[in-house]
Design a protein around this motif. Sequence first.
Motif, short mmCIF file in Angstrom:
data_model
loop_
_atom_site.label_atom_id
_atom_site.label_comp_id
_atom_site.label_asym_id
_atom_site.label_seq_id
_atom_site.Cartn_x
_atom_site.Cartn_y
_atom_site.Cartn_z
N ILE A 78 5.72 2.69 -4.57
CA ILE A 78 4.29 2.27 -4.62
C ILE A 78 3.48 3.45 -5.06
O ILE A 78 3.38 4.31 -4.58
CB ILE A 78 3.95 2.08 -2.72
CG1 ILE A 78 4.77 0.94 -2.34
CG2 ILE A 78 2.47 1.68 -2.79
CD1 ILE A 78 4.56 -0.48 -2.81
N CYS A 79 2.64 3.20 -6.18
CA CYS A 79 1.96 4.10 -6.75
C CYS A 79 0.75 4.23 -6.04
O CYS A 79 0.31 3.28 -5.08
CB CYS A 79 1.45 3.31 -8.19
SG CYS A 79 2.64 3.19 -9.24
N PRO A 80 0.05 5.44 -6.26
CA PRO A 80 -0.95 5.73 -5.37
C PRO A 80 -2.20 4.95 -6.08
O PRO A 80 -2.42 5.04 -7.41
CB PRO A 80 -1.35 7.31 -5.50
CG PRO A 80 -0.55 7.62 -6.90
CD PRO A 80 0.64 6.57 -7.09
N ILE A 81 -3.04 4.22 -5.14
CA ILE A 81 -4.04 3.43 -5.50
C ILE A 81 -5.08 3.59 -4.59
O ILE A 81 -4.93 3.76 -3.28
CB ILE A 81 -3.54 1.80 -5.65
CG1 ILE A 81 -2.99 1.66 -6.87
CG2 ILE A 81 -4.87 0.69 -5.58
CD1 ILE A 81 -2.76 0.08 -7.42
N ALA A 82 -6.42 3.83 -5.12
CA ALA A 82 -7.50 3.83 -4.17
C ALA A 82 -7.73 2.74 -3.27
O ALA A 82 -7.66 1.82 -3.67
CB ALA A 82 -8.75 4.27 -5.27
N CYS A 83 -8.49 3.07 -2.06
CA CYS A 83 -9.17 2.14 -1.41
C CYS A 83 -8.45 0.70 -1.27
O CYS A 83 -8.77 -0.56 -1.52
CB CYS A 83 -10.62 1.65 -2.22
SG CYS A 83 -11.90 1.03 -1.12
N HIS A 84 -7.35 0.82 -0.52
CA HIS A 84 -6.61 -0.43 -0.17
C HIS A 84 -7.66 -1.17 1.02
O HIS A 84 -7.22 -2.48 1.07
CB HIS A 84 -5.28 -0.08 0.58
CG HIS A 84 -4.36 0.63 -0.29
ND1 HIS A 84 -2.98 0.82 0.20
CD2 HIS A 84 -4.35 1.16 -1.66
CE1 HIS A 84 -2.33 1.49 -0.99
NE2 HIS A 84 -3.28 1.76 -1.98
#
Length: 363
Positions: A78-84
């Motif tokens: 799971i890639c780091p992604i902002a603001c789930h």
Amino acid sequence: EEKLHMVNLDELENEAKYVIPEAAYYYIASGAENEWTWRNNTQAFNHFQIVPRALTGMQDPELNTEFLGMKLKTPVMICPIACHGIANAEAEIDTAKGAKAAGALFGMSTYANKSVQDVQNAVGDSPRFMQLYLSKNWDFNKMVIEESVKAGFTGFFLTVDALVSGYREANLRTNFTYPVPLAFFNEWTGGKGEGQSVAEMYASSAQNIGPDDIRKIKDIADVPVIVKGVECAEDAMLAIGAGADGIVVSNHGGREVDGAPAPIDVLPEIAKAVKSCDRPVPIILDGGVRRGSHVFKALALGADLVGIGRPFLYGLALGGAQGVQSVIEQLNKELLIDMQLTGCKTIDDIKHAKIDHLDYTAD
Ligand code: FNR
């Protein structure tokens, strides 16, 4: 909650469009400028072909793999992604649960809505790394690094390809601002970390990241640092020379430089340089991965793990933790078919699989 039903990852995007508010949906789905790089990331997988193998006598392929000492049940991460929180109120808590259930590495963004303690309380031990957007203010960086390690994040992704935001027209059209407070900024500002635009967030981050920053991070916490956002062999060597413990071949999902090459196209050259240098490190690829065959090709061309971004966020929006788990397992399912049909029993076997590189100009 039930498992999310899907036939492939692409169809999730259409469904997610109906459950995610419009501005947030376009923030997720879009890329920079003309979005050529964003589209090409997936299309470029067609430059490589998986050669099926016959009479191998192999059955029951396995997905277990190890990465920097972590035991994982899949090479998909799971890639780091902002603001789930724009996809689901449980935000990173559900993502962490889904990743843990799938036995996948979870990369959590500096711009997460939930705190690192929230994640630890929810999942306990799990394979997880924190992502760093370095701030100009090292007191802030120190806070992020120390709290993350204390909360069971065993390493970092240092993102180096997003010193400023790419020119993302969708955000301008919708006037997008992060609608859910970002936990680390909220903590830093004493609960006032709301409503920034993407450009404002980037303006507070350091634009002058250099080789010394890897050492500075390790001086605060002696854990692995993976440099995320490398697209040429020279930068891979620079990162390794500066102490990086891994690299992510990535163009930030086509959200930064429009016109940047597809990660899968530059992976072979980078992998060759990394594997033949004094201190070879593991390689992750992300960008446009939507199929088990994409995962297979990336592993065969030199990656050790393969990251997905947007698709897991759509899974999170549609099905919470189970949705995230289902997205990873859909890729696992497709990957296992390709492994059977190429005689690859293990993830390591894929690294020696036969890949052709023919130029099909007519596709
Ligand atoms: C990202 N990405 C990203 N990367 C990072 O290091 N820190 C971050 O906070 C974010 N935030 C972010 C938000 C959104 C909405 C997207 C789509 C992407 C980039 C991400 O980690 C990854 O490189 C790409 O998403 C991979 O491409 P795909 O799988 O989305 O095509």
